[in-house]
Design a protein around this motif. Structure first.
Motif, short mmCIF file in Angstrom:
data_model
loop_
_atom_site.label_atom_id
_atom_site.label_comp_id
_atom_site.label_asym_id
_atom_site.label_seq_id
_atom_site.Cartn_x
_atom_site.Cartn_y
_atom_site.Cartn_z
N ARG A 169 -2.48 22.58 -39.94
CA ARG A 169 -1.58 21.57 -40.50
C ARG A 169 -0.19 22.14 -40.74
O ARG A 169 0.83 21.52 -40.42
CB ARG A 169 -2.17 21.04 -41.81
CG ARG A 169 -1.28 20.07 -42.58
CD ARG A 169 -1.97 19.67 -43.88
NE ARG A 169 -1.15 18.76 -44.66
CZ ARG A 169 -0.25 19.15 -45.56
NH1 ARG A 169 -0.04 20.45 -45.76
NH2 ARG A 169 0.44 18.25 -46.24
N ALA A 170 -0.15 23.35 -41.31
CA ALA A 170 1.14 23.98 -41.60
C ALA A 170 1.91 24.27 -40.32
O ALA A 170 3.13 24.05 -40.24
CB ALA A 170 0.92 25.28 -42.39
N VAL A 171 1.22 24.76 -39.30
CA VAL A 171 1.86 25.06 -38.02
C VAL A 171 2.45 23.79 -37.42
O VAL A 171 3.63 23.75 -36.99
CB VAL A 171 0.86 25.69 -37.03
CG1 VAL A 171 1.45 25.73 -35.62
CG2 VAL A 171 0.48 27.10 -37.48
N VAL A 172 1.66 22.74 -37.37
CA VAL A 172 2.10 21.48 -36.75
C VAL A 172 3.30 20.90 -37.50
O VAL A 172 4.32 20.54 -36.89
CB VAL A 172 0.94 20.46 -36.72
CG1 VAL A 172 1.44 19.08 -36.31
CG2 VAL A 172 -0.15 20.94 -35.75
N ARG A 173 3.21 20.81 -38.80
CA ARG A 173 4.28 20.16 -39.55
C ARG A 173 5.53 21.03 -39.64
O ARG A 173 6.65 20.50 -39.68
CB ARG A 173 3.76 19.76 -40.93
CG ARG A 173 2.64 18.72 -40.81
CD ARG A 173 2.38 17.96 -42.06
NE ARG A 173 1.46 16.86 -41.80
CZ ARG A 173 1.15 15.91 -42.67
NH1 ARG A 173 1.70 15.92 -43.88
NH2 ARG A 173 0.31 14.95 -42.36
N VAL A 216 -2.70 15.86 -38.07
CA VAL A 216 -3.19 16.78 -39.09
C VAL A 216 -3.26 16.13 -40.47
O VAL A 216 -3.30 16.80 -41.49
CB VAL A 216 -2.31 18.06 -39.15
CG1 VAL A 216 -2.52 18.88 -37.89
CG2 VAL A 216 -0.83 17.73 -39.32
N GLY A 217 -3.27 14.79 -40.47
CA GLY A 217 -3.42 14.09 -41.74
C GLY A 217 -4.83 14.22 -42.28
O GLY A 217 -5.81 14.18 -41.53
N ASP A 218 -4.95 14.41 -43.58
CA ASP A 218 -6.26 14.48 -44.26
C ASP A 218 -7.17 15.58 -43.72
O ASP A 218 -8.40 15.41 -43.67
CB ASP A 218 -6.98 13.12 -44.16
CG ASP A 218 -6.23 12.02 -44.87
OD1 ASP A 218 -5.63 12.31 -45.93
OD2 ASP A 218 -6.23 10.88 -44.38
N ILE A 219 -6.63 16.72 -43.32
CA ILE A 219 -7.50 17.81 -42.88
C ILE A 219 -7.38 19.04 -43.78
O ILE A 219 -8.19 19.96 -43.68
CB ILE A 219 -7.22 18.23 -41.42
CG1 ILE A 219 -5.86 18.93 -41.28
CG2 ILE A 219 -7.35 17.04 -40.49
CD1 ILE A 219 -5.68 19.59 -39.93
N ILE A 220 -6.40 19.06 -44.69
CA ILE A 220 -6.17 20.26 -45.49
C ILE A 220 -7.38 20.60 -46.35
O ILE A 220 -7.64 21.77 -46.66
CB ILE A 220 -4.90 20.10 -46.36
CG1 ILE A 220 -4.46 21.47 -46.91
CG2 ILE A 220 -5.13 19.09 -47.48
CD1 ILE A 220 -3.09 21.43 -47.58
#
Length: 319
Positions: free
Chosen positions: A21-25, A57-61
């Motif tokens: 998620r961090a990489v994508v955003r 990557v929504g709602d995956i953290i």
């Protein structure tokens, strides 16, 4: 760089999704296209690659495992496999790659960097066995899973006055066993880095019995040997009633702790920054709560070591 890729490789670890998620955003924030490569290096060879966006990557953290999936690839260890992977990177116009995984995954990143494709490694493994970083993604979650299990085991060990031998993961590294043993007050901890004689364990158990102790917890890292074998030897030497619990793959799963989510987010974002700065062949890590990066080739030459003071403390407190 205008287009990057990300993959997860090797064993899964809680927090990998937070890193993805961090990489994508982080990429999208900087106007960089980001592509997810599914099934690790095998997926790279097969071209299992797709563009990712904010919604990907929504709602995956909060989820364990990895939404990009992971697989071990013997083919990628060969020159031909690496050539196929590079062809796919060229096909999709990917200029740099972020690899989330352990030392085996980093060796693949090292090979790609040597062949002209910049890679950054993000340490993701529950074993916490990567040099150059105090903690790896997934370690804290796995540790807390073990502690929760042993807390419950101790309840029944106390009730039935039994000695429990608990086997945890750690083929070559004893961090999970050591930290869990100290946190749970284990009477003995057996880890690959220290070839403790079983006689010492048995002597400690006998001393406990002499002062009225009727239950004990012994933690064995899988790399030391079978918990069942240790249990049989203990029973033979002491006549204590013993039981074995092998925690197995429950240690890999579960929602990542806050520590793992934050660590993964920081490391994932840092990896993107390094590529955008033109750096390659590096591994990101955390030391004294500060983000650092190291030459991945140098890291692969090193061997992880345990905290000797912590190991000694575990012995002093288990008298």
């Amino acid at each position: 760089m205008k287009r990057l890729g990300v993959l997860t490789s090797g064993g899964d670890a809680p927090g990998m999704n937070a890193a993805i998620r961090a990489v994508v955003r982080k990429c999208i924030y900087h106007g960089v296209e980001i592509y997810g490569i599914k099934n690790g290096y095998q997926g790279l060879i097969e071209g299992n690659i797709e563009k990712m966006d904010v919604g990907s990557v929504g709602d995956i953290i909060q989820r364990g495992g990895t939404t990009l999936y992971t697989a071990r690839s013997l083919e990628f260890k060969t020159e031909e496999g690496q050539r196929k992977g590079i062809e796919q990177l060229k096909k999709f116009g990917i200029e740099g790659l972020i690899v989330i995984g352990g030392d085996g995954s980093f060796r693949g990143a090292q090979k790609l960097t040597e062949k002209g494709y910049p890679c950054i490694g993000v340490p993701g493994t529950i074993d916490n066995d990567i040099p150059g970083t105090d903690f790896t993604i997934g370690f804290d979650t796995a540790l807390n899973t073990i502690i929760e299990a042993i807390d419950k085991i101790r309840d029944t060990a106390t009730s039935h006055e039994r000695t429990y031998v608990v086997e945890v993961m750690g083929r070559d590294a004893g961090d999970l066993a050591l930290w869990a043993g100290l946190a749970d007050g284990a009477e003995s901890i057996l880890i690959p880095e220290k070839k403790d004689d079983l006689k010492e364990v048995i002597s400690r158990l006998k001393r406990g019995v002499e002062r009225g102790k009727r239950h004990s917890i012994i933690i064995v890292a899988e790399g030391v040997g079978s918990a069942f074998d240790y249990s049989e030897q203990i029973k033979k030497e002491t006549n204590l009633e013993t039981r074995v619990t092998v925690l197995g793959h429950i240690q890999r799963g579960g929602s990542p702790t806050a520590n793992d989510r934050v660590l993964a987010s920081r490391l994932g974002a840092k990896a993107v920054e390094l590529l955008l700065e033109g750096k390659a062949g590096r591994m990101v890590g955390i030391q004294n709560n500060k983000l650092v990066d190291h030459d991945i080739t140098e890291i692969l030459k090193q061997t992880h070591s345990i905290d000797e003071e912590m190991y000694q403390l575990s012995k002093e407190l288990s008298i």
